[in-house]
Scaffold this active site. Structure first.
Site, mmCIF file in Angstrom:
data_model
loop_
_atom_site.group_PDB
_atom_site.id
_atom_site.type_symbol
_atom_site.label_atom_id
_atom_site.label_comp_id
_atom_site.label_asym_id
_atom_site.label_seq_id
_atom_site.Cartn_x
_atom_site.Cartn_y
_atom_site.Cartn_z
ATOM 1 N N LYS A 36 0.854 -1.187 0.000
ATOM 2 C CA LYS A 36 0.000 0.000 0.000
ATOM 3 C C LYS A 36 0.893 1.242 0.000
ATOM 4 C CE LYS A 36 -3.099 2.646 3.034
ATOM 5 N NZ LYS A 36 -3.768 2.683 4.357
ATOM 6 N N ASP A 41 -2.488 10.563 3.238
ATOM 7 C CA ASP A 41 -3.887 10.161 3.420
ATOM 8 C C ASP A 41 -4.635 11.177 4.274
ATOM 9 O OD1 ASP A 41 -6.275 8.836 3.534
ATOM 10 O OD2 ASP A 41 -5.627 7.388 5.053
ATOM 11 N N LYS A 50 -10.254 12.957 7.801
ATOM 12 C CA LYS A 50 -9.812 12.574 9.135
ATOM 13 C C LYS A 50 -9.988 13.742 10.100
ATOM 14 C CE LYS A 50 -6.234 9.332 7.564
ATOM 15 N NZ LYS A 50 -6.760 8.104 8.187
ATOM 16 N N ASP A 99 1.674 6.584 5.362
ATOM 17 C CA ASP A 99 0.688 5.625 4.859
ATOM 18 C C ASP A 99 1.171 4.881 3.620
ATOM 19 O OD1 ASP A 99 -1.692 4.450 5.580
ATOM 20 O OD2 ASP A 99 -2.930 5.736 4.313
ATOM 21 N N ASP A 132 -12.032 6.974 3.575
ATOM 22 C CA ASP A 132 -10.832 6.790 4.384
ATOM 23 C C ASP A 132 -10.480 5.311 4.516
ATOM 24 O OD1 ASP A 132 -8.667 7.661 5.846
ATOM 25 O OD2 ASP A 132 -9.734 7.672 7.763
ATOM 26 N N GLU A 192 -9.359 3.599 2.069
ATOM 27 C CA GLU A 192 -8.844 3.659 0.697
ATOM 28 C C GLU A 192 -7.741 2.652 0.410
ATOM 29 O OE1 GLU A 192 -5.552 4.949 2.693
ATOM 30 O OE2 GLU A 192 -7.608 5.567 3.088
ATOM 31 N N ARG A 249 -7.407 -0.482 1.072
ATOM 32 C CA ARG A 249 -7.886 -1.761 0.546
ATOM 33 C C ARG A 249 -8.293 -1.655 -0.919
ATOM 34 N NH1 ARG A 249 -12.366 -2.020 5.132
ATOM 35 N NH2 ARG A 249 -10.637 -0.891 6.097
#
Length: 510
Positions: free
Chosen positions: A272, A277, A284, A295, A354, A356, A358
């Site tokens: 990933k 993010d 967030k 991230d 959020d 995201e 996956r």
């Protein structure tokens, strides 16, 4: 960068700026560890007494500096705690040595040459000390006044410690020499991953990350393919494009391919790579954005592991997939309620932008499955739920094969990376039902880390062994440094992936 060498010289007689010795925690006070006999003699047999007077106990990571007595050529003796005295006929263990060497290396910042007289009886212990020194000596100062303004390449990284000599092993010992070479390759690439994680997101967007990967691939004979936004659109990578839709920095999918002529197995690592993010439209809350440059730690780990495998010349084919995107809110961003058509053809209803990671991983996993690898391992800072379950120093392991999950757990623990096997409960799948798409990107709140793993499993090719490492906790250390772990990016999972590749090359995939 810190250079590692081996020597059989007597600890007391070696010219160095500092001499590191080990001290253990005994029932009646500190105990000087093997390897420091000559130093103990120079202190008149009173080194443990002196250390106890200064408040030392021998506890793990404890550092005590002493002026060297007559008979020791180094002007400074640094005693580092190894933890409890081991049981009879047992050793301190490689992780205790790794942590002690790391703590000592951090404490010797600015030292030109240090000798390490820690207990060494095997090549594994040489490797552990070498890794500890190189990882503990790491510093990220590219953005400080005397920095160079950009993340340094691994070969150019400037550690605070100069030369490090590991005592007690013959320089011509083939096993010890190989251990040093492995420690150097793995630690340097892990530190390169740390550099990437620590680089501010205004300097490391998907395109910039891809450029770093391309440069390293060229240097180490790795094939590289970069899919830009046009190629991603043409290929139908709806997950990666959907996550990156709100950013001015378009996404990338990078494929790194290391191959060996004698390889009999093929591993695919998927990382990933969300270079920042914000949460997207599902923004967030305040206090949760400041460290979101980390991230992309999964992609950094995958990148480092592939390069390390190439440097070590492992007899296994390793493909790394870096799913790179920036998750930002804007007029073009994906909205909660939107439906994305993924690379696999499945449709996903996005209930939370959020969640995201996956989405980009799903596309990359589906693509990696087309090569029919013997196993796929994805690595991601995926869920806060995993941090709630396992804390900040342990990552979770999920898999579609129990034996493979167990093998990865054992490999991680042996590598010094705390991990824990986690289940994939089938009853949680129903929570991702969608009335408008094949699946939703969210399910039940309780067990959210397991739900994420179940979502990813939906995109693994039929018959392919797969595991998911959720490294959300240990990927970024917001607290004080400890052992060989610095503040900031840690590079977690790199050693586990490299060790898996080594074990696979040896014919034991697990």
């Amino acid at each position: 960068m810190t250079a590692l060498t081996l020597s059989t010289a007597a600890a007391a007689g070696l010219k160095a700026d500092a001499l590191v010795v080990g001290v253990a925690k005994g029932d009646k006070g500190p105990v000087v560890a093997p390897g420091a006999d000559a130093v103990e003699k120079a202190f008149g047999g009173k080194l443990a007494t002196v250390l106890e007077t200064l408040g030392a106990s021998g506890g793990e990571g404890e550092v005590t500096k002493l002026p060297a007595p007559d008979g020791v050529k180094a002007p400074l003796v640094l005693a580092v705690g190894l933890g409890a005295v081991p049981e009879k006929d047992e050793s301190f263990g490689t992780e205790a040595l790794r942590r002690a060497a790391g703590a000592a290396a951090r404490a010797l910042s600015g030292t030109k040459k240090a000798a390490f007289a820690l207990p060494v009886d095997s090549a594994d212990e040489v490797q552990a000390i070498g890794e500890g020194v190189l990882l503990g000596a790491y510093s990220f100062d590219a953005y400080k006044e005397n920095g160079n303004g950009k993340a340094a390449k691994a070969k150019d990284a400037k550690g605070p410690l100069g030369d490090a000599v590991i005592l007690g092993t013959k320089p011509r010992d083939k096993a010890a020499k190989a251990a040093i070479e492995r420690a150097t390759a793995v630690a340097e690439e892990l530190n390169r991953a740390r550099d990437l994680i620590n680089t501010p997101p205004n300097d490391l967007n998907p395109e910039a990350f891809a450029a770093v990967a391309q440069a390293a691939a060229k240097e180490h004979g790795i094939k590289v393919q970069v899919l830009d936004e046009k190629a991603l659109t043409k290929g139908g990578y709806g997950g990666i494009l959907g996550v990156g839709a709100g950013s001015q920095s378009p996404p990338r999918l990078v494929k790194l391919s290391y191959s060996h002529a004698k390889a009999k197995k093929h591993l695919a690592f998927v990382g990933k790579g969300i270079t920042y993010d914000s949460g997207g439209i599902s923004l967030k809350p305040a206090g949760h954005n400041e460290t979101m440059k980390c991230d992309m730690s999964g992609a950094a780990a995958v990148f480092a592991a592939v390069v390390a495998a190439a440097r070590l010349g492992l007899e296994v084919n390793v493909t790394g997939w870096l799913a790179l995107a920036e998750n930002m809110p804007s007029g073009s961003a994906t909205r909660p309620g939107d439906v994305l058509r993924m690379y696999s053809g499945k449709t996903v209803e996005v209930l939370n932008t959020d969640a995201e990671g996956r989405l980009v991983l799903a596309d990359a996993i589906a693509k990696a499955s087309e090569d029919k690898p013997d196993a796929i391992v994805d690595v991601a800072t995926l869920t806060g739920a995993m941090m709630v379950a396992l804390g900040s120093r342990t990552f979770g392991i999920m898999a579609n094969d129990d034996a493979f999950r167990t093998s990865l757990y054992e490999i991680a623990e042996a590598s010094g990376e705390p991990a824990w096997p986690m289940p994939l409960p089938e009853h949680l799948v129903k929570g991702m039902d969608s009335s408008t798409a094949d699946i939703a990107n969210m399910g039940e709140r309780m067990g959210g880390g397991l739900v994420a793993g179940l979502f990813l499993r939906e995109f693994v090719g039929e018959g392919i062994t797969w595991a998911h490492l959720d490294i959300a906790g240990p990927a970024f250390n917001e607290g004080a440094p400890f052992g060989y772990t610095p503040k900031g990016g840690t590079g977690t999972a790199v050693r586990t992936l490299v060790a898996l590749a080594e074990r696979t090359a040896a014919g034991d995939l697990g």
